[in-house]
Design a protein around this motif. Sequence first.
Motif, PDB file in Angstrom:
ATOM      1  N   VAL A 152       0.860  -1.187   0.000  1.00 47.12           N
ATOM      2  CA  VAL A 152       0.000   0.000   0.000  1.00 47.12           C
ATOM      3  C   VAL A 152       0.899   1.241   0.000  1.00 47.12           C
ATOM      4  N   ILE A 153       0.637   2.132  -0.929  1.00 54.51           N
ATOM      5  CA  ILE A 153       1.387   3.394  -0.972  1.00 54.51           C
ATOM      6  C   ILE A 153       0.403   4.519  -0.668  1.00 54.51           C
ATOM      7  N   GLU A 154       0.727   5.279   0.360  1.00 55.85           N
ATOM      8  CA  GLU A 154      -0.127   6.415   0.719  1.00 55.85           C
ATOM      9  C   GLU A 154       0.193   7.560  -0.232  1.00 55.85           C
ATOM     10  N   VAL A 155      -0.793   7.937  -1.003  1.00 61.31           N
ATOM     11  CA  VAL A 155      -0.579   8.997  -1.983  1.00 61.31           C
ATOM     12  C   VAL A 155      -0.555  10.364  -1.291  1.00 61.31           C
ATOM     13  N   GLY A 156      -1.472  10.587  -0.379  1.00 62.75           N
ATOM     14  CA  GLY A 156      -1.543  11.824   0.405  1.00 62.75           C
ATOM     15  C   GLY A 156      -1.441  13.068  -0.457  1.00 62.75           C
ATOM     16  N   GLU A 157      -0.729  14.032   0.028  1.00 63.09           N
ATOM     17  CA  GLU A 157      -0.559  15.277  -0.734  1.00 63.09           C
ATOM     18  C   GLU A 157       0.784  15.273  -1.470  1.00 63.09           C
ATOM     19  N   ARG A 158       1.397  14.123  -1.530  1.00 65.74           N
ATOM     20  CA  ARG A 158       2.739  14.083  -2.116  1.00 65.74           C
ATOM     21  C   ARG A 158       2.712  14.212  -3.634  1.00 65.74           C
ATOM     22  N   SER A 159       3.816  14.669  -4.182  1.00 68.28           N
ATOM     23  CA  SER A 159       3.895  14.791  -5.636  1.00 68.28           C
ATOM     24  C   SER A 159       4.066  13.399  -6.246  1.00 68.28           C
ATOM     25  N   GLN A 160       3.771  13.317  -7.529  1.00 70.70           N
ATOM     26  CA  GLN A 160       3.942  12.029  -8.214  1.00 70.70           C
ATOM     27  C   GLN A 160       5.405  11.587  -8.201  1.00 70.70           C
ATOM     28  N   GLU A 161       6.320  12.565  -8.289  1.00 73.30           N
ATOM     29  CA  GLU A 161       7.755  12.221  -8.251  1.00 73.30           C
ATOM     30  C   GLU A 161       8.096  11.500  -6.951  1.00 73.30           C
ATOM     31  N   GLU A 162       7.556  12.015  -5.855  1.00 76.50           N
ATOM     32  CA  GLU A 162       7.846  11.402  -4.554  1.00 76.50           C
ATOM     33  C   GLU A 162       7.266   9.997  -4.456  1.00 76.50           C
ATOM     34  N   ILE A 163       6.062   9.850  -4.963  1.00 76.90           N
ATOM     35  CA  ILE A 163       5.396   8.538  -4.897  1.00 76.90           C
ATOM     36  C   ILE A 163       6.182   7.518  -5.736  1.00 76.90           C
ATOM     37  N   VAL A 164       6.545   7.961  -6.928  1.00 76.33           N
ATOM     38  CA  VAL A 164       7.320   7.097  -7.816  1.00 76.33           C
ATOM     39  C   VAL A 164       8.651   6.722  -7.153  1.00 76.33           C
ATOM     40  N   ALA A 165       9.291   7.721  -6.540  1.00 76.46           N
ATOM     41  CA  ALA A 165      10.583   7.464  -5.887  1.00 76.46           C
ATOM     42  C   ALA A 165      10.430   6.417  -4.789  1.00 76.46           C
ATOM     43  N   GLU A 166       9.332   6.484  -4.045  1.00 76.13           N
ATOM     44  CA  GLU A 166       9.122   5.492  -2.977  1.00 76.13           C
ATOM     45  C   GLU A 166       8.962   4.081  -3.571  1.00 76.13           C
ATOM     46  N   ILE A 167       8.192   3.992  -4.637  1.00 73.03           N
ATOM     47  CA  ILE A 167       7.972   2.676  -5.250  1.00 73.03           C
ATOM     48  C   ILE A 167       9.290   2.130  -5.809  1.00 73.03           C
ATOM     49  N   VAL A 168      10.035   2.990  -6.478  1.00 65.18           N
ATOM     50  CA  VAL A 168      11.308   2.565  -7.064  1.00 65.18           C
ATOM     51  C   VAL A 168      12.276   2.127  -5.963  1.00 65.18           C
ATOM     52  N   HIS A 169      12.285   2.891  -4.891  1.00 67.30           N
ATOM     53  CA  HIS A 169      13.159   2.559  -3.779  1.00 67.30           C
ATOM     54  C   HIS A 169      12.805   1.181  -3.211  1.00 67.30           C
ATOM     55  N   ASP A 170      11.523   0.939  -3.056  1.00 68.14           N
ATOM     56  CA  ASP A 170      11.086  -0.339  -2.480  1.00 68.14           C
ATOM     57  C   ASP A 170      11.285  -1.518  -3.420  1.00 68.14           C
ATOM     58  N   LEU A 171      11.101  -1.290  -4.709  1.00 67.33           N
ATOM     59  CA  LEU A 171      11.080  -2.409  -5.647  1.00 67.33           C
ATOM     60  C   LEU A 171      12.255  -2.460  -6.604  1.00 67.33           C
ATOM     61  N   GLY A 172      12.940  -1.330  -6.741  1.00 72.86           N
ATOM     62  CA  GLY A 172      13.950  -1.201  -7.791  1.00 72.86           C
ATOM     63  C   GLY A 172      14.958  -2.339  -7.814  1.00 72.86           C
ATOM     64  N   VAL A 173      15.449  -2.684  -6.682  1.00 72.97           N
ATOM     65  CA  VAL A 173      16.505  -3.690  -6.617  1.00 72.97           C
ATOM     66  C   VAL A 173      15.972  -5.069  -6.974  1.00 72.97           C
ATOM     67  N   LYS A 174      14.744  -5.325  -6.512  1.00 75.72           N
ATOM     68  CA  LYS A 174      14.199  -6.674  -6.685  1.00 75.72           C
ATOM     69  C   LYS A 174      13.711  -6.941  -8.105  1.00 75.72           C
ATOM     70  N   HIS A 175      13.293  -5.865  -8.805  1.00 73.92           N
ATOM     71  CA  HIS A 175      12.764  -6.048 -10.154  1.00 73.92           C
ATOM     72  C   HIS A 175      13.814  -5.754 -11.182  1.00 73.92           C
ATOM     73  N   ASP A 176      14.642  -6.697 -11.528  1.00 78.21           N
ATOM     74  CA  ASP A 176      15.631  -6.388 -12.561  1.00 78.21           C
ATOM     75  C   ASP A 176      15.195  -6.929 -13.908  1.00 78.21           C
TER      76      ASP A 176
END
Length: 176
Positions: A152-176
């Motif tokens: 679950v990613i809380e979208v809140g008032e955050r920018s799309q860049e921030e949301i994307v960065a969180e997803i990439v941070h969480d998944l980037g390494v595992k999804h090669d």
Amino acid sequence: MEIFYRSNIVLIGFMGSGKSSIGRRLADIFGYKFIDTDSLIETKTGKSIKKIFQTEGEQAFRQIEHSVVVEVSREKRAIISCGGGVVINQDNINALKKTGLIIYLKADVNSLFERAKKANTRPLLMVENPKEEFERIFSQRKKMYEEAADKVIEVGERSQEEIVAEIVHDLGVKHD
Ligand code: S3P
């Protein structure tokens, strides 16, 4: 470990949660194919979602949506952005989960409505009392999103860049 077998990333969430724009950005970053189930339905039928609802009704739309979901679940390395109602059919979630990690873009109902009302493309909002209807459907579905989600990613008032960065941070390494 299971994540290694599920190379797709599936975005779910209510109307206005930013699935398509966030999905596009993720596809660019990961170098994955981007698929939007609503756009695919429109391409395949040659009709807009609005038109399908108007002429054939919601049930017909849900059937088309299901067949498209089954089809896109066969993809590999795709970012799949789903229409907000994908969760109402558990078969959709079962199919998507086999090959994809499901991310729920979660936001509160008021900010979702503020975003969703800007486009006049959503047939479910073409009613006399769109806000009431929006809240009604949201309360019916919110548990379904939570239950379907691997993350679950809380979208809140955050920018799309921030949301994307969180997803990439969480998944980037595992999804090669
Ligand atoms: C729907 C959401 C829409 C679209 C259709 C039905 C829903 O997609 O699939 O209008 O039932 O919530 P978005 O979530 O991209 O707006």
